[in-house]
Design a protein around this motif. Structure first.
Motif, short mmCIF file in Angstrom:
data_model
loop_
_atom_site.label_atom_id
_atom_site.label_comp_id
_atom_site.label_asym_id
_atom_site.label_seq_id
_atom_site.Cartn_x
_atom_site.Cartn_y
_atom_site.Cartn_z
N GLN A 149 -7.74 3.34 5.85
CA GLN A 149 -6.85 2.89 4.78
C GLN A 149 -7.58 2.78 3.45
O GLN A 149 -6.95 2.84 2.39
CB GLN A 149 -6.23 1.54 5.16
CG GLN A 149 -5.15 1.63 6.20
CD GLN A 149 -4.61 0.28 6.62
OE1 GLN A 149 -3.87 0.16 7.58
NE2 GLN A 149 -4.98 -0.77 5.90
N VAL A 205 -4.78 10.93 -1.50
CA VAL A 205 -3.46 10.68 -0.89
C VAL A 205 -3.30 11.51 0.38
O VAL A 205 -3.05 10.95 1.46
CB VAL A 205 -2.33 10.95 -1.91
CG1 VAL A 205 -0.97 10.89 -1.22
CG2 VAL A 205 -2.38 9.94 -3.05
N GLY A 257 -6.15 10.53 2.94
CA GLY A 257 -5.87 9.26 3.60
C GLY A 257 -4.79 9.39 4.65
O GLY A 257 -4.90 8.84 5.75
N ALA A 258 -3.73 10.14 4.33
CA ALA A 258 -2.64 10.31 5.28
C ALA A 258 -3.12 11.02 6.55
O ALA A 258 -2.75 10.64 7.67
CB ALA A 258 -1.50 11.10 4.63
N TYR A 282 -5.95 12.19 -6.71
CA TYR A 282 -4.77 12.54 -5.93
C TYR A 282 -5.16 13.06 -4.54
O TYR A 282 -4.43 12.87 -3.57
CB TYR A 282 -3.93 13.60 -6.65
CG TYR A 282 -2.53 13.70 -6.10
CD1 TYR A 282 -1.49 12.97 -6.66
CD2 TYR A 282 -2.24 14.50 -4.99
CE1 TYR A 282 -0.21 13.03 -6.14
CE2 TYR A 282 -0.98 14.57 -4.47
CZ TYR A 282 0.03 13.82 -5.04
OH TYR A 282 1.30 13.87 -4.51
N GLY A 284 0.39 14.54 4.95
CA GLY A 284 -0.91 14.84 4.39
C GLY A 284 -1.08 16.33 4.12
O GLY A 284 -1.57 16.73 3.06
N THR A 316 -15.91 4.61 -1.89
CA THR A 316 -14.87 4.91 -0.90
C THR A 316 -15.45 5.54 0.36
O THR A 316 -15.13 5.13 1.49
CB THR A 316 -13.83 5.87 -1.52
OG1 THR A 316 -13.29 5.28 -2.71
CG2 THR A 316 -12.71 6.16 -0.54
N ILE A 360 1.03 4.25 -2.89
CA ILE A 360 0.85 5.67 -2.60
C ILE A 360 2.04 6.48 -3.09
O ILE A 360 1.88 7.58 -3.65
CB ILE A 360 0.63 5.88 -1.08
CG1 ILE A 360 -0.67 5.20 -0.63
CG2 ILE A 360 0.59 7.37 -0.74
CD1 ILE A 360 -1.88 5.64 -1.40
N LEU A 372 0.83 -1.20 0.00
CA LEU A 372 0.00 0.00 0.00
C LEU A 372 0.87 1.26 0.00
O LEU A 372 0.59 2.21 -0.75
CB LEU A 372 -0.93 -0.02 1.21
CG LEU A 372 -1.88 1.18 1.38
CD1 LEU A 372 -2.69 1.41 0.12
CD2 LEU A 372 -2.79 0.97 2.59
N TRP A 428 -7.02 5.47 0.94
CA TRP A 428 -5.88 5.23 0.04
C TRP A 428 -6.19 4.17 -0.99
O TRP A 428 -5.93 4.35 -2.17
CB TRP A 428 -4.67 4.79 0.85
CG TRP A 428 -3.90 5.89 1.48
CD1 TRP A 428 -3.85 7.20 1.10
CD2 TRP A 428 -3.01 5.77 2.60
NE1 TRP A 428 -3.00 7.91 1.92
CE2 TRP A 428 -2.47 7.06 2.84
CE3 TRP A 428 -2.62 4.72 3.42
CZ2 TRP A 428 -1.55 7.30 3.85
CZ3 TRP A 428 -1.71 4.95 4.42
CH2 TRP A 428 -1.19 6.23 4.65
N GLY A 486 -7.65 6.61 -3.40
CA GLY A 486 -6.42 6.98 -4.09
C GLY A 486 -6.09 6.05 -5.25
O GLY A 486 -5.98 6.48 -6.40
#
Length: 401
Positions: A310, A287, A290-291, A284, A256, A355, A189, A185, A313, A317
């Motif tokens: 997660q 990303v 998710g972070a 994008y 992030g 998502t 990313i 994963l 992502w 993502g």
């Protein structure tokens, strides 16, 4: 990717059009597998289907998305992009068909792994990515295009994550939460950060210039971009090693914020009129989102929240960005106008919906099963929709118009 250059250099192939360029079999096969695997997983959760696999349903689901589906899409992208990076002939015809069958063999081996030894399953599943990496390495080195060896290095890390996943599963570990999945994963990313950092501002700039003057994206891969990528790399490395540590959570928050700022610099707010462009920014955006969400979940010691987060992502993502690249590349390389119609826009929105619904399942345990079903059905419709809409383009010769 320079579509015309690749097409001109491949005219020698006179067989089925689907074997003329790497994106054709792998984009179509990957999309069909993404849809079919989701249906199988939902049926497994409901107890209606029991695959003869050694993996538990969650680990099978995670593996087949991260290493099965994503492996196919990366292969399709690189087999089409590398010839334009290097100036060498693309891989087409029966060698391309052989690579695709090798990928397909991995899917069968995983699904029927109860019949084979763990070593045999790992060998069959890893045969495709290892051979593919060697092929791409040969092309990059022979074409003296060494600046793209970084992409190959990240693909090698993805292979390592897959191998680690097999090792953990063979030991009886819950591989869906192991080192192998985190390595895979994190690598995915970083690939989005690296390749997306090139194509998102580039495609956006090209589209905005055609529409007239105005604010344009910052040039790709400037000093800020490199700092943001290094911050993300450091955060992901710590997260792989110590996923529940406060250092990992703090670094993910920092990464992030850095990538949110990076995204703002690409003028995505000016692309609302063309879904084929704004979807790149939306993909994008998952990303940094998710972070930040994973980082907060780690710091709050909400491990269930981390698992759900997660998916920002994985589904957001990876799912949306790959779908964005697949639709754009298919249109460009088959001679179509680079614009997204209502049906294409709908499949983008379905992935976003899948998502976000999946994310909320972590907060509503009482209805989590229903939310999983809704999310899964939206995902299925998105990728089966891609196969229906773009399948005819992928199997037919390039339009001469």
């Amino acid at each position: 990717m320079n579509a015309v250059g690749t097409m001109e250099r491949s005219r020698a192939w006179r067989g089925p059009a689907i074997l003329s360029y790497g994106f054709r079999p792998f984009f179509l096969g990957g999309a069909i597998w993404a849809a079919l695997a989701m249906v199988l997983w939902l049926a497994m959760l409901a107890g209606a289907v029991e695959l003869p696999t050694r993996l538990d349903p969650i680990s099978w689901h995670a593996h087949e998305f991260l290493f099965g589906y994503l492996g196919a899409i990366i292969a399709g992208f690189l087999l089409t992009a590398v010839p334009n990076w290097t100036g060498r002939l693309p891989i087409a015809g029966w060698p391309l068909g052989g690579l695709f069958l090798l990928w397909l063999s991995g899917r069968v081996a995983i699904a029927t792994s109860a019949f084979w030894s763990p070593a045999t399953v790992a060998f069959v599943d890893l045969a495709f990515p290892v051979l593919f990496a060697l092929v791409i390495a040969r092309e990059i080195v022979a074409g003296k295009n060494r600046r793209n060896l970084m992409v190959l290095g990240l693909f090698a890390a993805l292979v390592a994550g897959n191998g680690t996943f097999h090792w953990e599963a063979a030991r009886g570990d819950f591989a869906a939460q192991g080192y192998g999945l985190r390595i895979g994963l994190a690598t995915a990313i970083m690939l989005i950060g690296l390749i997306g950092g090139r194509i998102v501002p580039s495609y956006t700039r090209n589209w905005l210039v055609k529409r007239g003057a105005g604010q344009l994206p910052s040039p790709p891969m400037g000093r800020f971009d490199k700092v943001a990528l290094l911050t993300l790399l450091a955060a992901l490395l710590v997260w792989i090693a110590r996923p529940d540590s406060s250092v990992a959570g703090s670094l993910l928050l920092l990464a992030g914020l850095a990538h949110a700022a990076r995204l703002v610099r690409w003028a995505g707010f000016r692309t609302g009129a063309e879904p084929l462009v704004w979807v790149l920014h939306a993909g994008y955006a998952f990303v940094p989102l998710g972070a930040i969400v994973v980082g907060f979940s780690v710091l709050s010691t909400n491990l269930a929240g981390v698992t759900a987060a997660q998916h920002l992502w994985m589904a957001g993502g990876i799912g949306l960005m790959t779908l964005a690249v697949m639709t754009r590349a298919t249109l460009g390389h088959t001679g179509q106008e680079l614009t997204a119609g209502p049906a294409t826009t709908a499949i983008y929105l379905l992935v976003v919906a899948a998502t976000l619904v999946r994310l909320t399942s972590g907060a509503f345990a009482d209805v989590a099963a229903i939310l999983h079903l809704v999310s899964g059905l939206a995902w299925f419709c998105a990728f089966f929709g891609f196969a229906l809409i773009y399948g005819r383009l992928l199997i037919a010769p390039r339009s001469r118009s």
